[in-house]
Design a protein around this motif. Structure first.
Motif, mmCIF file in Angstrom:
data_model
loop_
_atom_site.group_PDB
_atom_site.id
_atom_site.type_symbol
_atom_site.label_atom_id
_atom_site.label_comp_id
_atom_site.label_asym_id
_atom_site.label_seq_id
_atom_site.Cartn_x
_atom_site.Cartn_y
_atom_site.Cartn_z
ATOM 1 N N LYS A 326 147.597 -29.456 26.710
ATOM 2 C CA LYS A 326 146.416 -28.609 26.877
ATOM 3 C C LYS A 326 146.616 -27.614 28.008
ATOM 4 O O LYS A 326 146.182 -26.455 27.921
ATOM 5 N N ASP A 329 148.487 -24.792 26.535
ATOM 6 C CA ASP A 329 147.626 -23.992 25.652
ATOM 7 C C ASP A 329 146.743 -23.046 26.462
ATOM 8 O O ASP A 329 146.587 -21.863 26.107
ATOM 9 N N ILE A 330 146.143 -23.578 27.518
ATOM 10 C CA ILE A 330 145.246 -22.760 28.348
ATOM 11 C C ILE A 330 146.043 -21.665 29.064
ATOM 12 O O ILE A 330 145.594 -20.514 29.171
ATOM 13 N N PHE A 350 140.418 -25.048 34.293
ATOM 14 C CA PHE A 350 140.071 -25.860 33.131
ATOM 15 C C PHE A 350 140.609 -27.285 33.226
ATOM 16 O O PHE A 350 139.880 -28.262 33.061
ATOM 17 N N ALA A 354 138.655 -30.909 33.487
ATOM 18 C CA ALA A 354 138.863 -31.996 32.530
ATOM 19 C C ALA A 354 139.276 -33.278 33.246
ATOM 20 O O ALA A 354 138.824 -34.379 32.899
ATOM 21 N N ILE A 383 138.744 -33.479 27.816
ATOM 22 C CA ILE A 383 139.207 -32.136 27.436
ATOM 23 C C ILE A 383 138.206 -31.482 26.487
ATOM 24 O O ILE A 383 137.883 -30.291 26.619
ATOM 25 N N GLU A 384 137.697 -32.244 25.527
ATOM 26 C CA GLU A 384 136.720 -31.694 24.595
ATOM 27 C C GLU A 384 135.448 -31.273 25.318
ATOM 28 O O GLU A 384 134.842 -30.237 24.997
ATOM 29 N N GLU A 387 136.122 -28.061 27.156
ATOM 30 C CA GLU A 387 136.119 -26.930 26.225
ATOM 31 C C GLU A 387 134.703 -26.431 25.970
ATOM 32 O O GLU A 387 134.455 -25.217 25.906
ATOM 33 N N LEU A 390 133.634 -24.557 28.985
ATOM 34 C CA LEU A 390 134.341 -23.278 29.050
ATOM 35 C C LEU A 390 133.683 -22.246 28.147
ATOM 36 O O LEU A 390 133.475 -21.091 28.537
ATOM 37 N N HIS A 391 133.336 -22.656 26.948
ATOM 38 C CA HIS A 391 132.732 -21.703 26.020
ATOM 39 C C HIS A 391 131.313 -21.320 26.422
ATOM 40 O O HIS A 391 130.844 -20.232 26.075
ATOM 41 N N ASN A 424 138.153 -22.979 17.349
ATOM 42 C CA ASN A 424 139.284 -23.420 18.201
ATOM 43 C C ASN A 424 140.603 -23.414 17.438
ATOM 44 O O ASN A 424 141.510 -24.154 17.796
#
Length: 424
Positions: A326, A329-330, A350, A354, A383-384, A387, A390-391, A424
């Motif tokens: 992750k 990815d970020i 991020f 998490a 992590i979810e 996310e 973050l959104h 996502n």
């Protein structure tokens, strides 16, 4: 991202005791479940931050504290949710205050007796000097008396609500302190001189040592302090604040350290579908949550009294792998042209967010949290959740480029639709 579906998917992954608590509070209050979950995380962070840090990879140690900000209109039951979930924290604070009051009364009595004896000894010393006959017994008694001066009781606190910058620094000056700054009317707090000290809150979030210079007193160090920040505010008041004062928080990096929660409103959709009197089962479920929080707070207080260091949580190999995946990815998403290009501040925090969420979930779930590793499942859930937060930030902090178009209204509506529905 569909907020409702994302939140429900995460809730399904939670430990049963957390799921039960959230379910009861949702039934009782009819408040948005996202708001309830955010407040639960805040309470869990308050209870965990004194006990642990977390190390997702070698040479990295992250505090377990959280900064949360709930944006919800009047009538969304913010205060009711806060009352139910913060109950064990406020009862613990009340118990601490009662203990301090009793200790303070005892101290005042001892100090008064000490001063009386001091006057007697001073009189004996004066008589000795007048006679010019030095008596070692009286001199030794004077030294012994001063070495036995009563010590004022340490004021133990875990909550701060209406407080100044100087007072907050003073409360945090003791080594390894743990505090929560809470406000259910955060408009006043955000506009205060306290919150304008962005550097202080950034340093506290990172667990850095802070040197405090004072004009008429020796400098003090805030070392190993932990602060959880839990705020609630109405969205229109928050946006007025941002229009006039928000740039400093964003540019300093404080905004990126705050988990933002603006839940979909439940007003107009709430239906009473059962007796609102508390059932025995509901009391048991809420009681389990409160008991766990109280036990963790008690343990943290004992650790601090004994001068013990916080335990550092480690991850299982599979949890480390998804953390690294992750992270990559970020990092990629912050490249030019990618979706976090204009949100690098949020992207860079991020994985730390998490990790903090994972620490709170782990400590609450595991009675033997010290000897257990943070699992793949816990890190995935964290992590979810990160996310989702973050959104929330992507919606609230639209990039400047979106405001450069002539038809700004239509462009912003399109951007909001894309963010809400991005899978996502």
């Amino acid at each position: 991202m569909n907020q409702h579906r994302a939140i429900e998917a995460v809730i399904e992954r939670l430990d049963q005791s957390l799921w039960d608590t959230l379910d009861v509070v949702a039934y009782k209050t009819k408040a948005p479940r996202f708001m309830i979950l955010t407040q639960m995380l805040s309470v869990m962070a308050i209870a965990s931050q004194q006990l642990v840090d977390i190390s997702p990879k070698s040479e990295m140690k992250i505090p377990a504290s959280l900064y949360t900000l709930i944006l919800a209109a009047s009538g969304e039951r913010k205060s009711t949710v806060d009352k139910l979930l913060m109950k064990p924290v406020r009862e613990f604070e009340k118990c601490l205050a009662e203990q301090v009051d009793a200790a303070q009364q005892k101290y005042q009595i001892e100090l008064e007796l000490w001063n009386i004896k001091k006057k007697v000894l001073r009189k004996e010393l004066d008589e000795m000097h007048k006679k010019g006959d030095e008596q070692p017994i009286i001199i030794e008694a004077w030294h012994t008396h001063h070495s036995n001066m009563p010590i004022a009781p340490l004021v133990k606190r875990i909550l701060a609500e209406d407080i100044t910058v100087a007072k907050l620094k003073s409360m945090l000056a003791e080594k390894n302190t743990s505090l929560a700054l809470v406000s259910d009317e955060a408009g006043t707090l955000l506009s205060s001189d306290l919150m304008k000290d962005n550097a202080l809150f950034n340093s506290l979030w990172s667990g850095q040592t802070i040197r405090v210079d004072r004009a008429n007193a020796p400098e003090v160090h805030i070392e190993g302090a932990r602060l959880t920040l839990s705020m609630q505010i109405q969205p229109d008041i928050y946006r007025i604040f941002r229009d006039s004062n928000g740039d400093a928080m964003r540019s300093s990096g404080l905004d990126a350290r705050i988990l933002l929660c603006e839940p979909e409103s439940e007003i107009g959709y709430r239906q009473e579908d059962r007796d609102d009197s508390a059932s025995l089962d509901d009391k048991i479920k809420l009681g389990r949550f409160s008991s766990r929080i109280d036990a963790l707070l008690q343990e943290g207080l004992e650790m601090r009294a004994q001068g013990k260091e916080r335990h550092c949580l480690n991850l299982t190999e599979s949890a480390k792998k998804i953390w690294n995946d992750k992270f990559n990815d970020i990092e990629y998403a912050m490249r030019g042209g990618e979706y976090l290009e204009h949100y690098k501040d949020f992207g860079s925090k991020f994985m730390e967010q998490a990790s903090r969420i994972a620490a709170a979930l782990h400590v609450f779930k595991n009675r033997d949290y010290r000897n257990a590793l943070v699992t793949h499942e816990t890190m995935q859930t964290a992590i979810e959740l990160a996310e989702i937060y973050l959104h929330q930030a992507l919606i609230i902090f639209r990039s400047p480029e979106a405001r450069e178009f002539v038809d700004e209204t239509h462009v912003n509506k399109l951007l909001e639709w894309i963010i809400h529905n991005w899978d996502n």
